[in-house]
Design an enzyme around this catalytic site. Structure first.
Site, PDB file in Angstrom:
ATOM      1  N   HIS A 154       0.959  -0.993   0.065  1.00  0.00           N
ATOM      2  CA  HIS A 154       0.363  -0.619   0.121  1.00  0.00           C
ATOM      3  C   HIS A 154       0.656   1.005   0.062  1.00  0.00           C
ATOM      4  O   HIS A 154       2.297   1.126   0.261  1.00  0.00           O
ATOM      5  CB  HIS A 154      -0.820   0.282   1.309  1.00  0.00           C
ATOM      6  CG  HIS A 154      -1.815  -0.487   1.092  1.00  0.00           C
ATOM      7  ND1 HIS A 154      -2.030  -2.058   1.958  1.00  0.00           N
ATOM      8  CD2 HIS A 154      -3.331  -0.926   1.360  1.00  0.00           C
ATOM      9  CE1 HIS A 154      -3.539  -2.629   1.128  1.00  0.00           C
ATOM     10  NE2 HIS A 154      -4.175  -1.742   0.451  1.00  0.00           N
ATOM     11  N   LYS A 158      -0.757   4.739   4.370  1.00  0.00           N
ATOM     12  CA  LYS A 158      -1.375   3.914   5.749  1.00  0.00           C
ATOM     13  C   LYS A 158      -0.767   3.523   6.395  1.00  0.00           C
ATOM     14  O   LYS A 158       0.263   3.020   6.540  1.00  0.00           O
ATOM     15  CB  LYS A 158      -1.377   2.144   4.665  1.00  0.00           C
ATOM     16  CG  LYS A 158      -1.937   1.344   5.266  1.00  0.00           C
ATOM     17  CD  LYS A 158      -2.623   0.701   4.158  1.00  0.00           C
ATOM     18  CE  LYS A 158      -3.339  -0.493   4.475  1.00  0.00           C
ATOM     19  NZ  LYS A 158      -4.706   0.087   4.999  1.00  0.00           N
TER      20      LYS A 158
END
Ligand code: NAD
Length: 265
Positions: A154, A158
């Site tokens: 990600h 995040k």
């Protein structure tokens, strides 16, 4: 249907606003973010990158929940706990997309589902929900000669790890194998960890750049590997799923539903 967006200034919040603005089946009913956020007072249409809609972002979720038929929540665990409580009081359809929830926030979602329609999923995309189904089936078909690891990447912002989706896929693999994920999960490997225990389900986390979300479930045996991969190239797949869930939830009996209920598999 009037849909409200909590966390409307966030990456997913803005994408949800854009998806609603483009839909023929619903309208933006309001948006809120935390007090002090720079988006408070800004037009929700402009926030989504579209034309103005004449509704400004507020900081009072009570007002928002009273004005809409459904609320989509991609915020933080603490905010989710409060929003779930408000959803139950206002009896609006509540789409819960926040990941990394602590036990208290999760318990509040389950409590809210006694009063109202709650659709909760760590990943709202059609592709990942299909991947979850396939992962369970493949894990059921194979024995523990096939080592299972879930690899995810990600964007650099995040905050939780492994991702909610990685855990969802790990749970699906564990279900397929007939075990509880908590009993076999290995979330970090560092140093002299020794050989891989048979039956372990491992997780590996990558972070960087602007990656919207990539997940692979790897089944590795002596002589072959099966790799199931999903790559989200835009956050729109999550917001399309969230809006679909909100529309689906209208008129349903109170309860806790998943995206698999919404998608019909
Ligand atoms: P983000 O940080 O860009 O956005 C979060 C927003 O919530 C921010 O605008 C923040 O100000 C706001 N917020 C924080 N506290 C608040 C409060 N008390 N009241 C109102 N607003 C508040 O994060 P993001 O990338 O949009 O992700 C948000 C969450 O959604 C994360 O948990 C992420 O893992 C999850 N997510 C889920 C899916 C899915 O399909 N279920 C997909 C993508 C992201």
């Amino acid at each position: 249907m009037k849909i409200g967006i909590v966390g409307c200034g966030g990456r997913m919040g803005r994408m949800n606003l854009a998806t609603i603005a483009a839909s023929e089946h619903c309208v933006i009913g309001g948006g809120s973010d935390q007090p002090g956020s720079p988006v408070i007072g800004q037009d929700l249409g402009l926030l989504s990158g579209a034309d103005p809609v004449g509704i400004k972002a507020g900081d009072d979720p009570v007002e928002l929940f009273a004005a809409v038929d459904a609320v989509i929540d991609f915020t933080t665990p603490a905010a989710t706990k409060r929003h779930a409580e408000l959803a139950a009081q206002a009896e609006v359809v509540y789409v819960a997309g926040t990941t990394g929830l602590d036990a208290e926030s999760q318990a509040m979602i389950e409590k809210a589902a006694v009063q109202t329609v709650v659709i909760q999923a760590a990943n709202m995309s059609l592709g990942v929900n299909l991947l979850e189904l396939i992962t369970e089936q493949v894990a059921r078909a194979l024995d523990a000669d096939y080592d299972i690891d879930v690899l995810e990447m990600h964007h650099r912002h995040k905050v939780d790890a492994p991702s909610g989706t990685a855990l969802m896929l790990g749970k699906a693999a564990a279900r397929g194998r007939g075990v509880a994920l908590e009993d076999v999960a290995c979330k970090t490997r560092d140093g002299q960890v020794g050989a891989r225990p048979r039956g372990e389900i491992g997780f590996a986390t990558l972070r960087g750049g602007d990656v919207a979300g990539e997940h692979s479930v790897i089944f590795a045996a002596e002589g072959e590997q099966i790799v199931l991969t999903h790559k989200a190239t835009s956050r729109e797949v999550f917001s399309k799923g969230a809006v679909k869930a909100a529309l689906w939830g209208r008129g349903k009996p109170a309860g806790l539903y998943s995206m698999r209920d919404v998608l019909g598999f």
